[in-house]
Design a protein around this motif. Structure first.
Motif, PDB file in Angstrom:
ATOM      1  N   ALA A  14      55.212  30.698   0.488  1.00  0.00           N
ATOM      2  CA  ALA A  14      55.748  30.502   1.840  1.00  0.00           C
ATOM      3  C   ALA A  14      55.371  31.655   2.758  1.00  0.00           C
ATOM      4  O   ALA A  14      55.140  31.459   3.952  1.00  0.00           O
ATOM      5  CB  ALA A  14      57.267  30.348   1.781  1.00  0.00           C
ATOM      6  N   ARG A  15      55.271  32.870   2.199  1.00  0.00           N
ATOM      7  CA  ARG A  15      54.871  34.009   3.030  1.00  0.00           C
ATOM      8  C   ARG A  15      53.415  33.868   3.475  1.00  0.00           C
ATOM      9  O   ARG A  15      53.054  34.272   4.578  1.00  0.00           O
ATOM     10  CB  ARG A  15      55.056  35.322   2.270  1.00  0.00           C
ATOM     11  CG  ARG A  15      56.460  35.593   1.743  1.00  0.00           C
ATOM     12  CD  ARG A  15      57.480  35.884   2.834  1.00  0.00           C
ATOM     13  NE  ARG A  15      57.874  34.734   3.620  1.00  0.00           N
ATOM     14  CZ  ARG A  15      58.695  33.756   3.214  1.00  0.00           C
ATOM     15  NH1 ARG A  15      59.200  33.769   1.987  1.00  0.00           N
ATOM     16  NH2 ARG A  15      59.013  32.765   4.019  1.00  0.00           N
ATOM     17  N   LEU A  16      52.566  33.300   2.632  1.00  0.00           N
ATOM     18  CA  LEU A  16      51.179  33.059   3.025  1.00  0.00           C
ATOM     19  C   LEU A  16      51.114  32.049   4.165  1.00  0.00           C
ATOM     20  O   LEU A  16      50.315  32.173   5.090  1.00  0.00           O
ATOM     21  CB  LEU A  16      50.357  32.573   1.831  1.00  0.00           C
ATOM     22  CG  LEU A  16      50.155  33.579   0.692  1.00  0.00           C
ATOM     23  CD1 LEU A  16      49.410  32.925  -0.460  1.00  0.00           C
ATOM     24  CD2 LEU A  16      49.387  34.805   1.175  1.00  0.00           C
ATOM     25  N   HIS A  17      51.963  31.044   4.104  1.00  0.00           N
ATOM     26  CA  HIS A  17      52.006  30.039   5.171  1.00  0.00           C
ATOM     27  C   HIS A  17      52.510  30.643   6.484  1.00  0.00           C
ATOM     28  O   HIS A  17      52.096  30.206   7.566  1.00  0.00           O
ATOM     29  CB  HIS A  17      52.905  28.876   4.781  1.00  0.00           C
ATOM     30  CG  HIS A  17      52.281  27.924   3.798  1.00  0.00           C
ATOM     31  ND1 HIS A  17      51.141  27.217   4.088  1.00  0.00           N
ATOM     32  CD2 HIS A  17      52.652  27.559   2.539  1.00  0.00           C
ATOM     33  CE1 HIS A  17      50.825  26.454   3.050  1.00  0.00           C
ATOM     34  NE2 HIS A  17      51.718  26.648   2.099  1.00  0.00           N
ATOM     35  N   VAL A  74      65.126  39.223   2.307  1.00  0.00           N
ATOM     36  CA  VAL A  74      65.228  38.207   1.259  1.00  0.00           C
ATOM     37  C   VAL A  74      64.976  36.793   1.770  1.00  0.00           C
ATOM     38  O   VAL A  74      64.614  35.901   1.005  1.00  0.00           O
ATOM     39  CB  VAL A  74      66.593  38.282   0.546  1.00  0.00           C
ATOM     40  CG1 VAL A  74      66.700  39.551  -0.290  1.00  0.00           C
ATOM     41  CG2 VAL A  74      67.748  38.196   1.549  1.00  0.00           C
ATOM     42  N   ASP A  75      65.164  36.575   3.073  1.00  0.00           N
ATOM     43  CA  ASP A  75      64.902  35.247   3.635  1.00  0.00           C
ATOM     44  C   ASP A  75      63.480  35.120   4.165  1.00  0.00           C
ATOM     45  O   ASP A  75      63.138  34.107   4.785  1.00  0.00           O
ATOM     46  CB  ASP A  75      65.907  34.929   4.739  1.00  0.00           C
ATOM     47  CG  ASP A  75      65.853  35.926   5.897  1.00  0.00           C
ATOM     48  OD1 ASP A  75      65.070  36.896   5.815  1.00  0.00           O
ATOM     49  OD2 ASP A  75      66.602  35.743   6.879  1.00  0.00           O
ATOM     50  N   GLY A  76      62.642  36.141   3.923  1.00  0.00           N
ATOM     51  CA  GLY A  76      61.266  36.103   4.385  1.00  0.00           C
ATOM     52  C   GLY A  76      61.051  36.727   5.748  1.00  0.00           C
ATOM     53  O   GLY A  76      59.908  36.798   6.220  1.00  0.00           O
ATOM     54  N   PHE A 112      45.930  30.071   0.253  1.00  0.00           N
ATOM     55  CA  PHE A 112      45.491  31.002  -0.790  1.00  0.00           C
ATOM     56  C   PHE A 112      44.025  31.400  -0.595  1.00  0.00           C
ATOM     57  O   PHE A 112      43.670  32.582  -0.644  1.00  0.00           O
ATOM     58  CB  PHE A 112      45.704  30.343  -2.155  1.00  0.00           C
ATOM     59  CG  PHE A 112      45.154  31.119  -3.305  1.00  0.00           C
ATOM     60  CD1 PHE A 112      45.782  32.264  -3.752  1.00  0.00           C
ATOM     61  CD2 PHE A 112      43.995  30.714  -3.953  1.00  0.00           C
ATOM     62  CE1 PHE A 112      45.282  32.987  -4.825  1.00  0.00           C
ATOM     63  CE2 PHE A 112      43.486  31.424  -5.016  1.00  0.00           C
ATOM     64  CZ  PHE A 112      44.129  32.563  -5.450  1.00  0.00           C
ATOM     65  N   THR A 113      43.148  30.420  -0.366  1.00  0.00           N
ATOM     66  CA  THR A 113      41.722  30.741  -0.217  1.00  0.00           C
ATOM     67  C   THR A 113      41.464  31.532   1.059  1.00  0.00           C
ATOM     68  O   THR A 113      40.608  32.420   1.078  1.00  0.00           O
ATOM     69  CB  THR A 113      40.869  29.461  -0.228  1.00  0.00           C
ATOM     70  OG1 THR A 113      41.290  28.578   0.823  1.00  0.00           O
ATOM     71  CG2 THR A 113      40.978  28.754  -1.565  1.00  0.00           C
TER      72      THR A 113
END
Length: 607
Positions: A302-305, A321-323, A384-385
């Motif tokens: 989710a952090r990548l998004h 903790v909630d990003g 990811f890529t």
């Protein structure tokens, strides 16, 4: 030693999977933040004994002694008091929230009972909301006390009478053998209803429900090695440090506890580091806790998004903790700090540092949980890529490094090693999932990093891999090199590095991160040995076949654990625990070292 402050190690930890509290062997809750781990403190006497607030429940007799233990295989803490007139116990726990939904309501339960003779207990509840900066009002009636502060309130209810003490509450109760009482402190949003008044029967039933929860959870462990109590206590501690609504693991339950008493290395660790959480995935999976490992991987993806379509780095070093990526650092000037260790910092400016190693740890986590990765969406794979494509453009630049130094950017060897890991494991994932990726470029980049580390990360003077290019400083982070398969654990270059670390960084099996005098980090003072590094040292020794040395170091390290099996960040010169407490990194590396050492010893015995 300032006797107004208990030793850092003189505490047990209780929690409800959204926040946690420390309870000293004196029966004092001197750290509790709510409604989340990273919220302002309500009880913070560990950071200022006069202004931080505390909640004491202990015998009124000045003589006697106390001891603590956990109810076996649980996070239920028992503090036993031996006084001239009898033996009493305070049992502390927090009912776990099993909904997985963030809530403002959190409950500390304190059962009190006498098992021999007669004991009088005194209660003193002195909350100080908002790190001690927020004034509160007190309403006291027959149903208990209500503390009201801006944005938060708390109910205190008891099976024995309470009385006003200024803006605080006190009480006394005398119990004979076989008698019990209870006190419940419930934090909630302003205007939140008080829970039903506690009774001895209702609290006793709830206590056994909590015991069953922890015992049931621990049954999922598949650890069958030589150190079950040590490993399982570490597993429970990791569980207590995971914020259940998101699966994010915090680095430690506390903030501001010093790496050197009286020094300035006092950081807020109540956040989720990509590095720490990613390395926890392997430890959790090895023990069989797939649900917790899966939850963190989902949080990480989710952090990548979060950064899609934006410029800059795909990840930052840490988050709430909630990003939430915003962790502004401030100094709480009104707090004196633990034993005068000033400044006390809330928030953490290292969130804005460039630490390239985190991409290696993140990809390592994703590759360790390949079964978890089967749930990944196409959008997740593209995020990811994009991350690895970004890293292919940016890996070859100085950064602040794994230890978050504040002395300027350097070409840290560990950052390069973990960048290599990112591409090496990224290639494995692309092959495993048969997903599209620029594997040719990833391969070229991986190989270029390897060549660079071998040529520039090596010191002929030290005959070892070193902290940064162009220097001769040794760094214990490189103990991970054989675990991540950058080098063979018995390669001559690695064995030479291990020997150099023995000479320079190891003190009676305890391991320093690096020598700040040899590699200035922008901060005054020094620090103790780093417990994470000691367990990484055990792991590296075991992989190198030095099993007698590895086992002895592991066994000796157990003597530095506190009375209930918990570790802080560091060990000081006299064996005292230093830094934030308990630290997830230490406990996850303990698990990793125990499993590696078990496997190596099994192999040796099999031969």
């Amino acid at each position: 030693m300032d006797d107004r402050y208990p030793p850092i190690a003189d505490h047990g930890l209780v929690g409800d999977l959204q926040t946690a509290a420390l309870v000293s062997s004196r029966g004092v809750i001197d750290w509790f933040a709510a409604p989340r781990f990273d919220s302002p403190s309500i009880f913070g006497a560990l950071l200022d004994c006069e202004h931080g607030g505390h909640f004491q429940l202990a015998p009124d007799h000045p003589e006697g002694s106390s001891k603590q233990l956990y109810y076996p295989d649980t996070a239920v803490l028992v503090t036993r008091f031996m006084s001239p007139d009898g033996v009493g116990e305070v049992i502390d726990y927090m009912p776990p929230d099993l909904t997985g939904v963030a809530t403002d309501r959190h409950t500390l339960v304190r059962m009190v009972r006498v098992v021999r003779g007669t004991v009088s207990f005194e209660l003193a509840c002195r909350p100080r909301f908002g790190y001690g900066r927020a004034e509160h009002e007190l309403d006291l009636g027959p149903e208990g006390a209500l503390f009201r502060a801006p944005g938060i309130s708390a109910h205190l209810q008891s099976t024995f009478p309470l009385e006003r003490d200024g803006r605080d509450v006190r009480g006394t109760v005398t119990l004979n053998a076989g008698e019990a009482g209870s006190v419940v402190f419930t934090v909630c949003a302003p205007g939140g209803e008080a829970p039903p008044p506690p009774t001895v029967d209702s609290i006793t039933a709830q206590h056994w429900d909590v015991v069953r929860f922890w015992k049931t959870w621990l049954r999922s462990s598949r650890y069958r090695g030589r150190w079950p109590e040590l490993v399982h206590r570490s597993a429970i501690t990791l569980k207590l440090l995971i914020y259940a609504p998101t699966g994010a693991m915090i680095a430690a339950a506390t903030m501001g506890l010093p790496e050197q008493v009286g020094g300035e290395r006092n950081w807020d660790y109540r956040y989720t580091w990509v590095r720490d959480g990613s390395l926890s995935v392997r430890a959790l999976l090895d023990l069989g806790f797939v649900e917790e490992a899966t939850a963190f991987v989902h949080w990480l993806v989710a952090r990548l998004h979060d950064r899609e379509g934006t410029d800059g780095e795909p990840l930052q070093t840490m988050y709430r903790v909630d990003g939430d990526p915003n962790l502004p650092e401030e100094i709480l000037a009104h707090l004196e700090g633990y034993q005068g260790s000033y400044p006390v910092r809330a928030g953490n400016a290292a969130a804005d540092q460039l630490q390239l190693d985190i991409y290696g740890e993140a990809v390592y986590a994703l590759s360790q949980g390949r079964g978890i990765g089967r749930q990944a969406t196409y959008a997740g794979w593209k995020a990811f890529t994009r991350t690895l494509d970004w890293l292919a453009d940016t890996w070859d630049r100085p950064d602040e490094g794994v230890w978050e130094t504040r002395g300027g950017r350097k070409d840290f060897t560990y950052s390069r090693v973990m960048s290599w890991v990112a591409f090496d494991h990224g290639l494995r994932l692309a092959d495993f999932f048969r997903k599209p990726a620029d594997t040719a470029r990833w391969t070229r980049t991986r190989d270029a990093i390897f060549e660079q580390v071998m040529e520039r990360g090596w010191s002929d003077a030290e005959k070892a891999f070193v902290q940064h290019y162009g220097g001769d400083v040794l760094d214990a982070s490189l103990l991970l090199m054989p675990r991540v398969e950058f080098v063979s654990p018995r390669d001559p270059s690695w064995l030479s590095t291990l020997d150099a670390m023995d000479r320079v960084l190891v003190s009676d099996s305890l391991v320093y991160r690096y020598d700040p005098a040899a590699s200035p980090d922008g901060l005054r003072g020094c620090e103790g040995t780093f417990s994470l590094c000691t367990f990484l040292y055990v792991d590296a020794l075991a992989r190198a076949g030095r099993l007698a040395q590895a086992r002895y170091a592991f066994e000796k390290m157990q003597t530095y654990a506190n009375h209930v099996g918990l570790f802080a960040e560091e060990i000081g010169p006299s064996g005292e625990q230093l830094g934030n407490f308990p630290q997830a990194f230490t406990h996850l590396s303990l698990i990793m070292a125990a499993i590696t050492l078990d496997d190596a010893l099994d192999d040796e015995e099999g031969r």
